[in-house]
Motif scaffolding. Structure first.
Motif, PDB file in Angstrom:
ATOM      1  N   ALA A 154       0.895  -1.251  -0.050  1.00  0.00           N
ATOM      2  CA  ALA A 154       0.057   0.004   0.012  1.00  0.00           C
ATOM      3  C   ALA A 154       0.922   1.370   0.100  1.00  0.00           C
ATOM      4  N   LEU A 155       1.859   1.098   1.035  1.00  0.00           N
ATOM      5  CA  LEU A 155       2.825   2.483   0.856  1.00  0.00           C
ATOM      6  C   LEU A 155       3.396   2.655  -0.605  1.00  0.00           C
ATOM      7  N   GLY A 156       3.916   1.437  -0.980  1.00  0.00           N
ATOM      8  CA  GLY A 156       4.521   1.728  -2.405  1.00  0.00           C
ATOM      9  C   GLY A 156       3.648   1.981  -3.469  1.00  0.00           C
ATOM     10  N   ALA A 157       2.447   1.641  -3.264  1.00  0.00           N
ATOM     11  CA  ALA A 157       1.373   2.045  -4.423  1.00  0.00           C
ATOM     12  C   ALA A 157       0.620   3.384  -3.982  1.00  0.00           C
ATOM     13  N   GLU A 158       1.037   4.143  -3.032  1.00  0.00           N
ATOM     14  CA  GLU A 158       0.550   5.449  -2.911  1.00  0.00           C
ATOM     15  C   GLU A 158      -0.806   5.404  -2.213  1.00  0.00           C
ATOM     16  N   GLU A 159      -0.761   4.348  -1.437  1.00  0.00           N
ATOM     17  CA  GLU A 159      -2.264   4.208  -0.861  1.00  0.00           C
ATOM     18  C   GLU A 159      -1.819   4.524   0.515  1.00  0.00           C
ATOM     19  N   SER A 160      -1.230   5.591   0.981  1.00  0.00           N
ATOM     20  CA  SER A 160      -0.751   5.819   2.248  1.00  0.00           C
ATOM     21  C   SER A 160      -1.638   5.813   3.376  1.00  0.00           C
ATOM     22  N   ASP A 161      -2.880   6.365   3.198  1.00  0.00           N
ATOM     23  CA  ASP A 161      -3.807   6.438   4.263  1.00  0.00           C
ATOM     24  C   ASP A 161      -4.405   4.829   4.640  1.00  0.00           C
ATOM     25  N   GLU A 162      -4.662   4.243   3.676  1.00  0.00           N
ATOM     26  CA  GLU A 162      -4.913   2.830   4.235  1.00  0.00           C
ATOM     27  C   GLU A 162      -3.844   2.074   4.653  1.00  0.00           C
ATOM     28  N   GLY A 163      -2.688   2.139   4.095  1.00  0.00           N
ATOM     29  CA  GLY A 163      -1.603   1.257   4.423  1.00  0.00           C
ATOM     30  C   GLY A 163      -1.161   2.015   6.097  1.00  0.00           C
ATOM     31  N   LEU A 164      -1.240   3.032   6.264  1.00  0.00           N
ATOM     32  CA  LEU A 164      -0.998   3.622   7.807  1.00  0.00           C
ATOM     33  C   LEU A 164      -2.118   3.120   8.795  1.00  0.00           C
ATOM     34  N   HIS A 165      -3.320   3.152   8.184  1.00  0.00           N
ATOM     35  CA  HIS A 165      -4.168   2.415   9.221  1.00  0.00           C
ATOM     36  C   HIS A 165      -3.990   1.071   9.547  1.00  0.00           C
ATOM     37  N   LEU A 166      -3.717   0.310   8.314  1.00  0.00           N
ATOM     38  CA  LEU A 166      -3.192  -1.225   8.769  1.00  0.00           C
ATOM     39  C   LEU A 166      -2.098  -1.290   9.569  1.00  0.00           C
ATOM     40  N   HIS A 167      -1.096  -0.645   9.503  1.00  0.00           N
ATOM     41  CA  HIS A 167       0.201  -0.250  10.235  1.00  0.00           C
ATOM     42  C   HIS A 167      -0.199  -0.210  11.602  1.00  0.00           C
ATOM     43  N   GLY A 168      -1.154   0.907  11.785  1.00  0.00           N
ATOM     44  CA  GLY A 168      -1.557   1.092  13.338  1.00  0.00           C
ATOM     45  C   GLY A 168      -2.330  -0.107  13.766  1.00  0.00           C
ATOM     46  N   ALA A 169      -3.117  -1.067  13.019  1.00  0.00           N
ATOM     47  CA  ALA A 169      -3.810  -2.266  13.392  1.00  0.00           C
ATOM     48  C   ALA A 169      -2.812  -3.190  13.807  1.00  0.00           C
ATOM     49  N   LEU A 170      -1.844  -3.389  13.437  1.00  0.00           N
ATOM     50  CA  LEU A 170      -0.705  -4.270  13.664  1.00  0.00           C
ATOM     51  C   LEU A 170       0.307  -4.221  14.757  1.00  0.00           C
TER      52      LEU A 170
END
Length: 822
Positions: free
Chosen positions: A661-677
């Motif tokens: 997600a972060l590589g695909a410029e989907e930073s908001d969704e990727g960071l949400h999952l980072h927080g969930a982990l």
């Protein structure tokens, strides 16, 4: 009995037919043929045969010059039933129509005979009619075939179900069962819509009733007033009690699920009814060999042959479902009904005792052979029999025999892991050990040692690890195993200890434990144990960054597995080898492509291996810059994790998805999952190789720098507030969205030489004219997974569609002119 005669078009359907276009097409194709004079739609009561026959007749009458006449034999039949049937077949009205000699000749007539199973002599009347009148064609519905020469049978099964645990309303609505339920519920409650909040409950409800149309309609009527969740709870308790009060104008046998089953049951012969009753002892699916072992008390060959004949009739009648070619199951509602028919409680008790004894023996045999080549597959068979084994285990616990219960629970270790019940099982074994301490007879040392090892192993795979407790259990087990001079139990303890040490970030201690265990394996001459401990030592070395040692151990372990001829062990050791940096460049490794490993895992039914391969493929695709391909791999890994309830595979998948997600410029969704982990990351850092987190940490740091601390922290904190269910739903949608992206122009260069084995199989079926559903059924995949494969094929071949893909494959020699791979 009711008889209805109509000419020309039938009345307009009151409700639309859902999920039956394929079967409608099959029936119409047969009716339009001149040589198909008798077509019989067969299936279980409540499956929708009558509605399908009426719709087929309606469509035929609209397309061709044919008169349609219907006769219903549903309900209680009087002595004049067959006379009325013959009159309708001869072209007379329900009262006193024209004599057959006065009817116009050459005018094709279609006679719909509904409920032909009600009269055994209906088949003879139909046979006489089609032999005596060239203008008549019969479309019949029956629970079983009429067994008339020239009969063409179309079998009607229950509607297709959603995947287990489906939460996405869009994906759930792809299931015909969900479509029918929602359509009927919307008819009586216009405010109902399928949403994120109710999709999982609707999917489970449809699964609970097995996709049976009548049950879905009855459940929808109840849900209009009680709600989906309440109806689901009622069905879990008793589908027969919950699903009543059908439509007032329905035939009596269709006004409740119990009435429908009773109608089919009453048509059976006594021996067939007895077999249905006895089959109720099985909680899930069963094999023919298991049925004979548990139910048959007579070794006489003719008795077994009669049982086979009766089972054939029950399958044809829809009372028994053929799950896969070698496994059968009694639908839950039929099981409940059949149990009620048992007249002698003592007979039922004796049958359950035989069932328990048989499955205890199966589990003990698997446990005894677990650390031998060729035994892994037997262990995975436990998961197929999980419902029987769990029922047998509950029976042993209820008997009060704690020693037997402990032995059985320990033997079932592969099952507890396979069904995701590790924490519950560990607590159960601990409670049984405590309960046994107050008894007069002490447990044998072997049982205590194995129980301690299994408790530690189960805790390792659970969400309640308790590392300190695990180490105490293993130290006690090691001491007892050495005192008992049991090298097999010493090795079993060491393997579990190595896994625990790796899980909690002490790979050096894990390597030392493996070294000691390898010396024991050498002393007793066990190649199987040597293979297993070499594999764990390779993982420990890889975790510390010692790729040289890891490579040597992984290659030797894989070679031993290959010599041993165990495909499961070969697959797992190959996966370990593939994860060692630089292994693919070593000529000794001979690592198959990821898709080939997936084919092997799927064939063996090894969800653990399948998930690991998918995650590894996701990492490799991400590193190579193919983010859409990486997301598709993660999407499939999440699907595997859901089916097998592998929570740690879910964590791995989300970890990889964050980097995608972060590589695909989907930073908001990727960071949400980072927080969930956030709770899982500390353990993942200890168990995964360093290079995985080098990429992960670099992308997270780069994103924080680009966004700034405040904008970075907002989605991360939002993700921390998610529960795990919310995180998984978000991950599945994100993976699907990134996976559906169009490939970049640079990636459209033809690369046909890189088609995987699975992609070639998909291409072959596409060339043969198969739809995505056809390909999915042939390869036992989900249609969405097939879509992923076709997208990859198009990208590699540099084409945009099926026709171009087949043309290029033929031109380049990938496919021979007959559509087969070269």
């Amino acid at each position: 009995m009711s008889v209805r005669a109509t000419a020309g078009l039938l009345p307009v359907a009151r409700v639309p037919l859902v999920g039956r276009e394929i079967e409608i097409g099959q029936v119409l194709d047969l009716l339009k043929r001149g040589d198909a004079r008798l077509v019989t739609i067969v299936g279980a009561g409540g499956v929708g045969k009558s509605v399908l026959a009426e719709e087929a007749a309606r469509r035929l009458a609209a397309a061709e010059p044919v008169s349609v006449h219907t006769v219903s034999l549903q309900g209680r039949i009087g002595p004049g039933a067959v006379d009325m049937l013959r009159a309708t077949l001869d072209g007379e009205s329900a009262t006193a129509g024209p004599a057959p000699s006065l009817r116009p000749q050459g005018r094709r007539r279609l006679v719909v005979v509904d409920g032909a199973e009600a009269r055994s002599d209906a088949a003879l009347a139909v046979a006489d009619a089609i032999d005596g009148d060239a203008d008549v064609t019969v479309l019949a519905t029956s629970i079983t075939p009429m067994r008339v020469r020239g009969e063409h049978v179309v079998r009607l099964a229950s509607l297709g179900l959603p995947r287990p645990g489906e939460r996405d309303p869009v994906l759930a609505s792809e299931s015909p069962a969900v479509q029918l339920f929602c359509d009927r519920l919307t008819d009586v409650d216009a405010s109902f819509t399928l949403t994120d909040q109710n999709a999982e409950a609707v999917a489970e409800l449809c699964t609970q009733v097995g996709g049976l149309p009548l049950a879905l309609e009855l459940a929808a009527a109840r849900a209009a007033s009680l709600g989906v969740d309440a109806v689901l709870d009622l069905i879990r308790d008793s589908a027969l009690t919950a699903l009543t009060r059908g439509c007032a104008d329905a035939d009596v046998r269709h006004r409740s699920l119990r009435d429908t089953i009773a109608w089919s049951y009453d048509l059976l012969e006594p021996s067939q009814q007895s077999l249905v009753q006895h089959l109720a002892v099985f909680a899930g699916s069963f094999r023919w060999e298991t049925l004979v072992e548990v139910i048959s008390t007579d070794d006489d060959a003719s008795s077994v042959a009669r049982m086979a004949d009766d089972l054939h009739v029950l399958v044809a009648a829809g009372m028994v479902t053929r799950v896969v070619p070698d496994r059968y199951a009694l639908p839950a509602e039929v099981r409940e009904f059949a149990t009620e028919q048992f007249t002698e409680a003592s007979d039922l008790g004796a049958l359950r005792a035989r069932h328990t004894t048989f499955f205890r023996r199966i589990a003990a045999d698997v446990a005894a052979r677990r650390y031998m080549f060729g035994a892994t597959g037997r262990g995975r068979e436990l998961v197929q029999d999980r419902r029987e084994l769990l029922a047998a285990f509950d029976a042993v616990v209820a008997s009060g025999d704690t020693r037997a219960a402990i032995e059985f629970a320990v033997d079932l270790e592969p099952l507890w892991v396979g069904v995701g019940a590790t924490a519950t099982a560990a607590r159960r074994i601990e409670e049984l050990l405590v309960a046994n301490r107050g008894r007069d007879s002490a447990l044998p040392a072997e049982i205590v040692i194995r129980a301690l090892i299994v408790i530690a192993a189960l805790r390792l795979w659970s969400r309640e690890p308790e590392p300190a407790v695990q180490r105490v259990r293993l130290e006690e087990a090691a001491t007892l195993a050495s005192a008992a001079q049991r090298p097999d139990l010493v090795l079993h303890t060491a393997e579990t200890a190595a896994q625990v040490l790796l899980a909690y970030g002490d790979p050096d201690a894990a390597r030392s434990t493996c070294d000691d265990a390898l010396r024991v394996a050498e002393d007793i001459g066990s190649a199987c144990w040597r293979m297993r401990m070499l594999s764990w030592r390779a993982i420990a070395a890889n975790t510390t960054g010692d790729a040289t040692r890891a490579l040597e151990d992984a290659i030797e372990s894989r070679d031993i597995a290959r010599t041993g001829g165990d495909d499961h062990d070969l697959l797992m050791t190959t996966i370990v080898l593939a994860r060692v940096p630089g292994a693919s460049e070593d000529p000794r490794s001979q690592i198959p492509a990821a898709d080939d490993l997936l084919v092997m895992a799927h064939r063996l039914g090894d969800a653990l291996a399948e998930g690991l391969v998918l995650v590894s493929a996701g990492i490799q695709s991400s590193v190579a810059g193919d983010l859409s391909g990486a997301a598709r791999h993660v999407s499939e890994a999440l699907d595997v994790a859901r089916r097998a309830d592998l929570w740690w595979l879910e964590e791995l998948s989300l970890l990889v998805l964050v980097t995608i997600a972060l590589g695909a410029e989907e930073s908001d969704e990727g960071l949400h999952l980072h927080g969930a982990l956030h709770n899982a990351l500390p353990v993942l850092r200890k168990t995964l190789s360093v290079d995985v987190f080098l990429v992960y940490d670099a992308l997270v740091a780069a994103t924080e720098e680009a966004l700034g601390p405040t904008a970075f922290a907002r989605p991360v904190e939002g993700g921390r507030l998610w529960n795990w269910h919310e995180a998984l739903v978000a991950a599945e949608r994100l993976a699907a969205r990134i996976g559906a992206r169009e490939p970049t122009p640079d990636s459209l260069e033809p690369t046909s030489n890189r088609l995987s084995t699975r992609e070639r199989e998909v291409l072959e079926l596409i060339a043969a004219g198969g739809s995505n559903k056809d390909v999915a059924a042939a390869l036992q995949l989900r249609p969405r997974t097939v879509m992923h494969y076709t997208s990859s094929i198009y990208r590699k071949l540099g084409v945009r569609g099926r026709a171009e893909a087949v043309a290029v494959a033929l031109q380049t020699g990938l496919l021979a002119p007959n559509g087969r791979p070269r």
